[in-house]
Design an enzyme around this catalytic site. Sequence first.
Site, mmCIF file in Angstrom:
data_model
loop_
_atom_site.group_PDB
_atom_site.id
_atom_site.type_symbol
_atom_site.label_atom_id
_atom_site.label_comp_id
_atom_site.label_asym_id
_atom_site.label_seq_id
_atom_site.Cartn_x
_atom_site.Cartn_y
_atom_site.Cartn_z
ATOM 1 N N ASN A 13 0.936 -1.214 -0.062
ATOM 2 C CA ASN A 13 -0.135 -0.039 0.117
ATOM 3 C C ASN A 13 0.928 1.196 0.015
ATOM 4 O O ASN A 13 1.300 1.558 1.011
ATOM 5 C CB ASN A 13 -0.936 -0.015 1.201
ATOM 6 C CG ASN A 13 -1.755 1.027 1.275
ATOM 7 O OD1 ASN A 13 -1.830 1.984 0.418
ATOM 8 N ND2 ASN A 13 -2.401 1.326 2.609
ATOM 9 N N LYS A 15 0.346 4.085 -0.290
ATOM 10 C CA LYS A 15 -0.377 5.252 0.141
ATOM 11 C C LYS A 15 -0.243 6.575 -0.846
ATOM 12 O O LYS A 15 -0.025 6.242 -1.828
ATOM 13 C CB LYS A 15 -0.002 5.692 1.792
ATOM 14 C CG LYS A 15 -0.120 4.330 2.478
ATOM 15 C CD LYS A 15 0.104 4.700 3.831
ATOM 16 C CE LYS A 15 -0.234 3.243 4.879
ATOM 17 N NZ LYS A 15 -0.122 3.451 5.757
ATOM 18 N N HIS A 98 -9.621 1.166 4.398
ATOM 19 C CA HIS A 98 -8.381 1.360 5.010
ATOM 20 C C HIS A 98 -8.645 2.371 6.086
ATOM 21 O O HIS A 98 -9.338 3.139 5.637
ATOM 22 C CB HIS A 98 -7.144 1.960 4.383
ATOM 23 C CG HIS A 98 -6.016 1.865 4.796
ATOM 24 N ND1 HIS A 98 -5.397 2.889 5.577
ATOM 25 C CD2 HIS A 98 -4.806 0.876 4.728
ATOM 26 C CE1 HIS A 98 -4.241 2.510 6.060
ATOM 27 N NE2 HIS A 98 -3.828 1.407 5.523
ATOM 28 N N GLU A 100 -6.957 4.672 7.237
ATOM 29 C CA GLU A 100 -6.949 6.303 6.935
ATOM 30 C C GLU A 100 -8.056 6.852 6.283
ATOM 31 O O GLU A 100 -8.295 7.603 6.483
ATOM 32 C CB GLU A 100 -5.395 6.306 6.074
ATOM 33 C CG GLU A 100 -4.187 6.195 7.176
ATOM 34 C CD GLU A 100 -3.126 5.676 6.664
ATOM 35 O OE1 GLU A 100 -2.986 5.614 5.124
ATOM 36 O OE2 GLU A 100 -2.214 4.887 7.154
ATOM 37 N N GLU A 170 -5.923 -5.192 10.014
ATOM 38 C CA GLU A 170 -5.020 -4.153 10.361
ATOM 39 C C GLU A 170 -5.224 -3.287 11.587
ATOM 40 O O GLU A 170 -6.141 -2.467 11.603
ATOM 41 C CB GLU A 170 -4.721 -3.082 9.192
ATOM 42 C CG GLU A 170 -4.425 -3.829 8.248
ATOM 43 C CD GLU A 170 -3.851 -2.613 7.037
ATOM 44 O OE1 GLU A 170 -2.632 -2.745 6.602
ATOM 45 O OE2 GLU A 170 -4.375 -1.375 6.750
ATOM 46 N N GLY A 176 2.119 2.136 10.681
ATOM 47 C CA GLY A 176 2.794 3.282 10.627
ATOM 48 C C GLY A 176 3.536 3.630 11.956
ATOM 49 O O GLY A 176 4.121 4.637 11.789
ATOM 50 N N SER A 216 2.957 -2.265 10.239
ATOM 51 C CA SER A 216 4.429 -2.305 10.560
ATOM 52 C C SER A 216 5.106 -3.716 10.318
ATOM 53 O O SER A 216 5.927 -4.054 10.995
ATOM 54 C CB SER A 216 4.592 -1.892 11.806
ATOM 55 O OG SER A 216 4.250 -0.679 12.242
HETATM 56 P P1 PGA Z 1 2.411 -0.026 7.599
HETATM 57 O O1 PGA Z 1 1.089 0.304 6.761
HETATM 58 O O2 PGA Z 1 3.021 -1.266 7.120
HETATM 59 O O3 PGA Z 1 3.394 1.296 7.040
HETATM 60 O O4 PGA Z 1 2.402 0.038 8.977
HETATM 61 C C1 PGA Z 1 0.257 -0.721 6.707
HETATM 62 C C2 PGA Z 1 -1.117 -0.307 5.937
HETATM 63 O O5 PGA Z 1 -1.286 1.029 6.451
HETATM 64 O O6 PGA Z 1 -1.599 -0.808 5.273
#
Ligand code: PGA
Length: 255
Positions: A13, A15, A98, A100, A170, A176, A216
């Site tokens: 992803n 982003k 997601h 976000e 998730e 993140g 992460s």
């Molecule tokens: P991250 O993000 O691996 O940077 O924690 C995962 C995601 O948001 O899909």
Amino acid sequence: MDKNLRKAVIAGNWKMNKTPAETTALINELKPLVENADCDIIVCVPYINLNAAIDAAKGSLIKVGAQNCHWEKSGAFTGEVSALMLSDIGIEYVIIGHSERRTYFGDTDLTVNKRTKAAIEKGLTVILCVGEYLEQREQGITFEVVRSQLKIALMGISEADLDKVIIAYEPVWAIGTGKTATAAEANEVNCAIRSLIAEMYSKENADKIVIQYGGSMNAKNADELLSEYDVDGGLIGGASLIAADFAAIIKAASK
Ligand code: PGA
């Protein structure tokens, strides 16, 4: 339940990262590193990079996905992109729900359901994201939160449609932040999700469905997370932007 029934899926992803030229460069760097992968590989890039990604990924195992889509085919929805538009340019995957999108852009369980249905209708495979906030985990309601997110997201999705769904668990507190769920924590929720699918659909559906972990995941912890019985892959943010790290995760998933 038999892990041999499922092939791991590793999805990046990206982003809101990379320009079209940087997209081409990163995919070109990744291609030779994943030639012998034995898992499905997807990179979900910003809309504006989709064509560059499709061109760069040609002739490789890498597939391209988007990070969201609208449920209407067209209309007065400034700033949105429809599932029809994505499928028309050859996109096969889309991330929906997601955290976000839910946190910053007002996506709700109901809009996640509408987007999921529209995407499946247009032949896309949905990477459907669910997960709890830290406060919810601390209150011990992780399973309730995830169950309710999934029950609403999957309203009106038939057994046949479910072949077009990948679930990504998730935990929001792990995204993140560098704070990963332990392999056991990830497996516990993924296992509960699989039981819910058995309850809502059938054991056969539950055995087949791919349930990823995201939050992460990186080159160092991927091996441990992916060796868990119910962790069938990963949705990877930060580490998917570094070719060597993403390739290391793909290697761990190919074992
Ligand atoms: P991250 O993000 O691996 O940077 O924690 C995962 C995601 O948001 O899909």
